[in-house]
Write an enzyme that holds these catalytic residues in place. Structure first.
Site, PDB file in Angstrom:
ATOM      1  N   CYS A  87      -1.448 -10.500   0.096  1.00  0.00           N
ATOM      2  CA  CYS A  87      -3.235 -10.955   0.063  1.00  0.00           C
ATOM      3  C   CYS A  87      -3.726 -10.206   1.334  1.00  0.00           C
ATOM      4  CB  CYS A  87      -3.356 -12.225  -0.543  1.00  0.00           C
ATOM      5  SG  CYS A  87      -5.039 -12.515  -0.486  1.00  0.00           S
ATOM      6  N   CYS A 218     -11.216  -8.772  -2.759  1.00  0.00           N
ATOM      7  CA  CYS A 218      -9.836  -8.609  -2.528  1.00  0.00           C
ATOM      8  C   CYS A 218      -9.516  -7.562  -1.734  1.00  0.00           C
ATOM      9  CB  CYS A 218      -9.625  -8.191  -4.163  1.00  0.00           C
ATOM     10  SG  CYS A 218      -7.440  -7.803  -4.223  1.00  0.00           S
TER      11      CYS A 218
END
Length: 301
Positions: A87, A218
């Site tokens: 991430c 993201c």
């Protein structure tokens, strides 16, 4: 049980400090914590644990990081409780937490992840840049978004993406439900990015994240989007190293895509710290009132 809350360009996370590796998180507990109405709310959970004691959830990645002398491991879980490899926004928030709490010293830190060790560096203005490792085009793919079909590049940034360059405004695409992947090799599913290129070297992007849904940003998706942008501009693997500005609903990220070391830069903010109520933790839904994972959570508090 202590927690913190942070975000990177609106991609928000619940941070659970677990330096000694005493915490075992079930998918149900993670999903409950991330619930935006009945829990703390978040796009995912970041468990802050030392690599040497990261436990089975880290697989071999924790051991490998520890063998390289990397102290901290980012155990990242999606909002639905599923385990994720990497991430990009989360690792910046993870690093910000380590520095702000004095658990580690900057300006440069190596962090273990399920995608390998990643190095994060803090600039004087507080922005954090992550060496995201190589971005790889693995083929092409397609998906259906509501009534519309899109196609794009399959890109791996340690986790799988389908990055689709479109001509229409990105707001025109329906991301209210999970995209249906119709082509491409995505055995574990994929994050789907819709991006529109601008003449000034920037791109607008929206994303549906596997395991979390629509998010305001993201980080790995921004890298995948920059790869697709570079391909569309005829610049991928031709020696050019343009930095793309990727505009997401939660802000702006800077990405220099590469097949050796992609760089992702952006802010990371810790907004709150607190303590979860152990009675709430004990009232997990379902027939088991206090599963073993929740008992482990309570033991830490």
């Amino acid at each position: 049980m202590q927690f913190a809350k942070g975000h990177g360009t609106g991609n928000d996370f619940v941070i659970l400090p677990d330096p000694e590796g005493q915490l075992e998180l079930s998918a149900r507990t993670v999903a409950r914590i991330c619930d935006r109405h009945a829990g703390l709310g978040g796009d995912g959970v970041l468990r802050v644990v030392r690599s040497a004691v990261a436990g089975p959830a880290a697989g071999d990645w924790g051991r490998r990081a520890a063998e390289r002398g990397v102290e901290w491991f980012m155990d990242y879980r999606n909002a639905d409780g599923s385990i994720a490899e990497m991430c990009g926004n989360g690792i910046r928030v993870f690093t910000r937490y380590l520095i702000d709490t004095g658990l580690a010293n900057g300006p440069e830190l190596a962090i273990g992840t399920r995608a390998g060790v990643r190095v994060v560096r803090e600039a004087l203005d507080g922005r954090l840049t992550v060496d995201m490792g190589p971005a790889r085009i693995t083929g092409r793919g397609a998906a259906r978004l509501g009534a519309r079909a899109v196609s794009g590049l399959a890109v791996s940034v340690g986790n799988p993406h389908l990055a689709c360059v479109v001509d229409d405004p990105v707001a025109d695409y329906d991301l209210s439900a999970a995209p249906v992947l119709t082509e491409g090799d995505f055995p574990e599913g994929a994050n789907v990015e819709i991006l529109r290129l601008a003449d000034d070297g920037s791109a607008q992007m929206r994303v549906y994240e596997r395991g979390s849904g629509v998010t305001l940003s993201c980080g790995t998706g921004a890298v995948a989007a920059a790869v697709a942008a570079a391909v569309a501009a005829g610049e991928w693997l031709n020696g050019a190293e343009r930095t793309w500005m990727v505009d997401v609903p939660g802000g702006r990220l800077a990405v220099t895509p590469s097949d050796t070391a992609s760089l992702l830069s952006g802010p990371a903010v810790i907004v709150a710290r607190g303590e979860l109520d152990d009675r709430w933790l004990a009232e997990a839904p379902g027939p088991a009132r206090r599963p073993a994972a929740v008992s482990a959570l309570l033991a830490i508090g």
